[in-house]
Scaffold this motif. Structure first.
Motif, PDB file in Angstrom:
ATOM      1  N   GLU A 202     -12.817  68.824  23.993  1.00 32.69           N
ATOM      2  CA  GLU A 202     -11.500  69.447  23.991  1.00 32.69           C
ATOM      3  C   GLU A 202     -10.572  68.699  23.028  1.00 32.69           C
ATOM      4  O   GLU A 202     -10.915  67.656  22.488  1.00 32.69           O
ATOM      5  CB  GLU A 202     -10.897  69.439  25.401  1.00 32.69           C
ATOM      6  N   GLY A 203      -9.385  69.231  22.822  1.00 28.93           N
ATOM      7  CA  GLY A 203      -8.421  68.576  21.950  1.00 28.93           C
ATOM      8  C   GLY A 203      -7.933  67.264  22.548  1.00 28.93           C
ATOM      9  O   GLY A 203      -7.826  67.122  23.767  1.00 28.93           O
ATOM     10  N   ASN A 204      -7.641  66.303  21.682  1.00 28.68           N
ATOM     11  CA  ASN A 204      -7.148  65.002  22.120  1.00 28.68           C
ATOM     12  C   ASN A 204      -5.739  64.818  21.562  1.00 28.68           C
ATOM     13  O   ASN A 204      -5.557  64.493  20.391  1.00 28.68           O
ATOM     14  CB  ASN A 204      -8.075  63.893  21.618  1.00 28.68           C
ATOM     15  N   TYR A 205      -4.739  65.032  22.417  1.00 28.64           N
ATOM     16  CA  TYR A 205      -3.348  65.020  21.954  1.00 28.64           C
ATOM     17  C   TYR A 205      -2.777  63.609  22.051  1.00 28.64           C
ATOM     18  O   TYR A 205      -1.897  63.316  22.862  1.00 28.64           O
ATOM     19  CB  TYR A 205      -2.525  66.015  22.770  1.00 28.64           C
ATOM     20  N   ASP A 206      -3.277  62.729  21.189  1.00 24.65           N
ATOM     21  CA  ASP A 206      -2.888  61.333  21.217  1.00 24.65           C
ATOM     22  C   ASP A 206      -1.730  61.069  20.260  1.00 24.65           C
ATOM     23  O   ASP A 206      -1.097  61.979  19.739  1.00 24.65           O
ATOM     24  CB  ASP A 206      -4.097  60.450  20.881  1.00 24.65           C
ATOM     25  N   ARG A 207      -1.440  59.786  20.013  1.00 25.47           N
ATOM     26  CA  ARG A 207      -0.321  59.425  19.144  1.00 25.47           C
ATOM     27  C   ARG A 207      -0.513  59.955  17.725  1.00 25.47           C
ATOM     28  O   ARG A 207       0.440  60.405  17.091  1.00 25.47           O
ATOM     29  CB  ARG A 207      -0.147  57.907  19.117  1.00 25.47           C
ATOM     30  N   GLU A 240       9.605  78.613  23.641  1.00 20.06           N
ATOM     31  CA  GLU A 240      10.180  77.401  23.043  1.00 20.06           C
ATOM     32  C   GLU A 240      10.356  76.303  24.081  1.00 20.06           C
ATOM     33  O   GLU A 240      10.081  75.125  23.815  1.00 20.06           O
ATOM     34  CB  GLU A 240      11.515  77.730  22.374  1.00 20.06           C
ATOM     35  N   LYS A 241      10.803  76.680  25.266  1.00 21.31           N
ATOM     36  CA  LYS A 241      11.008  75.693  26.331  1.00 21.31           C
ATOM     37  C   LYS A 241       9.708  74.977  26.678  1.00 21.31           C
ATOM     38  O   LYS A 241       9.654  73.738  26.721  1.00 21.31           O
ATOM     39  CB  LYS A 241      11.573  76.386  27.576  1.00 21.31           C
ATOM     40  N   HIS A 242       8.656  75.757  26.892  1.00 22.93           N
ATOM     41  CA  HIS A 242       7.382  75.152  27.279  1.00 22.93           C
ATOM     42  C   HIS A 242       6.761  74.363  26.126  1.00 22.93           C
ATOM     43  O   HIS A 242       6.169  73.302  26.339  1.00 22.93           O
ATOM     44  CB  HIS A 242       6.423  76.223  27.776  1.00 22.93           C
ATOM     45  N   ALA A 243       6.886  74.877  24.901  1.00 24.79           N
ATOM     46  CA  ALA A 243       6.333  74.165  23.751  1.00 24.79           C
ATOM     47  C   ALA A 243       7.019  72.820  23.562  1.00 24.79           C
ATOM     48  O   ALA A 243       6.364  71.797  23.320  1.00 24.79           O
ATOM     49  CB  ALA A 243       6.475  75.010  22.487  1.00 24.79           C
ATOM     50  N   PHE A 244       8.337  72.802  23.697  1.00 20.80           N
ATOM     51  CA  PHE A 244       9.072  71.550  23.513  1.00 20.80           C
ATOM     52  C   PHE A 244       8.763  70.564  24.633  1.00 20.80           C
ATOM     53  O   PHE A 244       8.583  69.366  24.397  1.00 20.80           O
ATOM     54  CB  PHE A 244      10.578  71.803  23.432  1.00 20.80           C
ATOM     55  N   ARG A 245       8.693  71.057  25.856  1.00 21.05           N
ATOM     56  CA  ARG A 245       8.398  70.158  26.979  1.00 21.05           C
ATOM     57  C   ARG A 245       7.002  69.555  26.854  1.00 21.05           C
ATOM     58  O   ARG A 245       6.797  68.377  27.152  1.00 21.05           O
ATOM     59  CB  ARG A 245       8.553  70.909  28.299  1.00 21.05           C
ATOM     60  N   PHE A 246       6.045  70.370  26.420  1.00 25.01           N
ATOM     61  CA  PHE A 246       4.689  69.851  26.221  1.00 25.01           C
ATOM     62  C   PHE A 246       4.698  68.748  25.160  1.00 25.01           C
ATOM     63  O   PHE A 246       4.099  67.679  25.353  1.00 25.01           O
ATOM     64  CB  PHE A 246       3.747  70.977  25.798  1.00 25.01           C
ATOM     65  N   LEU A 248       7.240  66.867  24.027  1.00 27.72           N
ATOM     66  CA  LEU A 248       7.973  65.682  24.458  1.00 27.72           C
ATOM     67  C   LEU A 248       7.154  64.866  25.453  1.00 27.72           C
ATOM     68  O   LEU A 248       7.179  63.625  25.434  1.00 27.72           O
ATOM     69  CB  LEU A 248       9.312  66.085  25.081  1.00 27.72           C
ATOM     70  N   ASN A 249       6.405  65.544  26.301  1.00 24.61           N
ATOM     71  CA  ASN A 249       5.540  64.845  27.251  1.00 24.61           C
ATOM     72  C   ASN A 249       4.442  64.072  26.529  1.00 24.61           C
ATOM     73  O   ASN A 249       4.118  62.938  26.897  1.00 24.61           O
ATOM     74  CB  ASN A 249       4.929  65.834  28.236  1.00 24.61           C
ATOM     75  N   ARG A 250       3.869  64.689  25.474  1.00 23.96           N
ATOM     76  CA  ARG A 250       2.847  63.979  24.703  1.00 23.96           C
ATOM     77  C   ARG A 250       3.446  62.763  23.988  1.00 23.96           C
ATOM     78  O   ARG A 250       2.803  61.729  23.834  1.00 23.96           O
ATOM     79  CB  ARG A 250       2.189  64.909  23.684  1.00 23.96           C
ATOM     80  N   MET A 251       4.702  62.896  23.549  1.00 23.36           N
ATOM     81  CA  MET A 251       5.380  61.754  22.933  1.00 23.36           C
ATOM     82  C   MET A 251       5.568  60.617  23.939  1.00 23.36           C
ATOM     83  O   MET A 251       5.386  59.437  23.604  1.00 23.36           O
ATOM     84  CB  MET A 251       6.735  62.173  22.363  1.00 23.36           C
ATOM     85  N   LYS A 252       5.932  60.976  25.159  1.00 27.32           N
ATOM     86  CA  LYS A 252       6.102  59.954  26.201  1.00 27.32           C
ATOM     87  C   LYS A 252       4.794  59.236  26.485  1.00 27.32           C
ATOM     88  O   LYS A 252       4.744  58.002  26.572  1.00 27.32           O
ATOM     89  CB  LYS A 252       6.631  60.604  27.484  1.00 27.32           C
ATOM     90  N   ILE A 253       3.723  60.014  26.621  1.00 21.81           N
ATOM     91  CA  ILE A 253       2.402  59.426  26.899  1.00 21.81           C
ATOM     92  C   ILE A 253       1.974  58.516  25.764  1.00 21.81           C
ATOM     93  O   ILE A 253       1.338  57.482  25.983  1.00 21.81           O
ATOM     94  CB  ILE A 253       1.371  60.546  27.132  1.00 21.81           C
ATOM     95  N   ALA A 254       2.335  58.902  24.520  1.00 30.65           N
ATOM     96  CA  ALA A 254       1.965  58.114  23.339  1.00 30.65           C
ATOM     97  C   ALA A 254       2.929  56.960  23.072  1.00 30.65           C
ATOM     98  O   ALA A 254       2.838  56.299  22.030  1.00 30.65           O
ATOM     99  CB  ALA A 254       1.892  59.014  22.117  1.00 30.65           C
ATOM    100  N   LYS A 255       3.871  56.718  23.999  1.00 28.93           N
ATOM    101  CA  LYS A 255       4.779  55.575  23.948  1.00 28.93           C
ATOM    102  C   LYS A 255       5.829  55.657  22.838  1.00 28.93           C
ATOM    103  O   LYS A 255       6.277  54.632  22.324  1.00 28.93           O
ATOM    104  CB  LYS A 255       3.988  54.254  23.804  1.00 28.93           C
TER     105      LYS A 255
END
Length: 286
Positions: A202-207, A240-246, A248-255
């Motif tokens: 699957e896709g790996n949504y890392d930093r 747009e709401k869901h795309a942005f939240r997704f 931003l969440n990946r940004m948080k996980i990536a520190k």
């Protein structure tokens, strides 16, 4: 007749997929592979090299960790490209490309904008193989804006005129969306539901994915959003709401820190599509 370009990182995968192609394609073909086991080259650079080397007019770029299930898929591809307007065909794509930084999809947005037919196996999660099938219009071939890079076919002439952007994207993400957006100047892009394959990871949504997606956003944000679905204002807001939240969440996980996340929201034109209230809420959530 199709030239198939593969960036290989594991010899056993390349051997298996080559045999799989031979058993299923149904037309004359060549496989052009590049050993990228050390990750020294980005996919854009590899794919441009492959396009120049290819001897056939139709090209297929694919990952090596796949197993194609459809017989005579080469004949299906050749038939699709008889339409001179066709420039790109994949197995997953969307009819809406958001203002928010994102992949080809709007995660959590209206189901009617995402088109996909793919057997997904999992490398990073313990989960059973899942058949992702979303065909909102019940078509064999649906027009989209951008496609996923696991497998896609195009014309050699298209790649030579609109080459993969190896200067901007030096790694393994966003080459597919960027190419999709580039060829829109001349061609149409589709998802086919007549070709099915299994993808082993699957896709790996890392930093790295976040960083490359921000580069994609900086390059194309002036023309976003793109909507060929004809969404209502409500559906656009949800997308747009869901795309942005997704994202931003990946940004948080990536520190990424709060300032970096907030800057992405502030730089966007998101308030033009979702209104001031949701814009301020996203700023707070960032």
């Amino acid at each position: 007749m199709i030239s198939i370009i593969i960036a290989s990182v594991q010899e056993s995968f390349l051997k298996n997929v080559t045999l799989n192609i031979q058993q299923t394609i149904g037309v004359e073909f060549e496989v052009i592979s590049y050993d990228n086991s050390k990750g020294e080259l980005g996919l854009c650079e590899i794919y441009n090299l492959g396009a120049k080397q290819a001897k056939y007019d139709l090209l297929c770029f694919m990952h090596e960790d796949v197993d194609i299930k459809s017989q005579n898929w080469g004949l299906i591809v050749a038939e699709i490209f008889k339409n001179k307007q066709t420039g790109l065909v994949g197995l997953a794509g969307s009819t809406y490309k958001s203002i928010a930084p994102s992949g080809w999809f709007c995660n959590g947005g209206p189901q009617k904008i995402n088109y996909i037919n793919l057997l997904q196996r999992y490398k990073f999660d313990e989960a059973d193989t899942f058949h992702h099938l979303q065909n909102p219009k019940g078509e064999n071939l649906s027009e989209v804006i951008a496609v996923d890079g696991v497998w896609f076919c195009t014309r050699k002439a298209a790649v030579l005129k609109y080459p993969f952007d190896a200067l901007t994207f030096k790694k393994f993400h966003c080459y597919d969306i960027d190419f999709s957006l580039s060829i829109r100047a001349e061609y149409k892009t589709y998802v086919t539901f007549e070709v099915l394959l299994a993808h082993f990871s699957e896709g790996n949504y890392d930093r790295t994915w976040v960083e490359e997606t921000l580069k994609l956003y900086d390059k194309w944000n002036k023309i976003l959003p793109i909507d060929i679905e004809g969404l209502s204002k409500k559906d656009i807001k949800v997308s747009e709401k869901h795309a942005f939240r997704f994202f931003l969440n990946r940004m948080k996980i990536a520190k990424f820190n709060k300032k970096q996340r907030l800057n992405v929201v502030l730089k966007s034109k998101i308030y033009q599509k979702v209104g001031l209230t949701l814009f301020l809420k996203l700023c707070i959530e960032a």
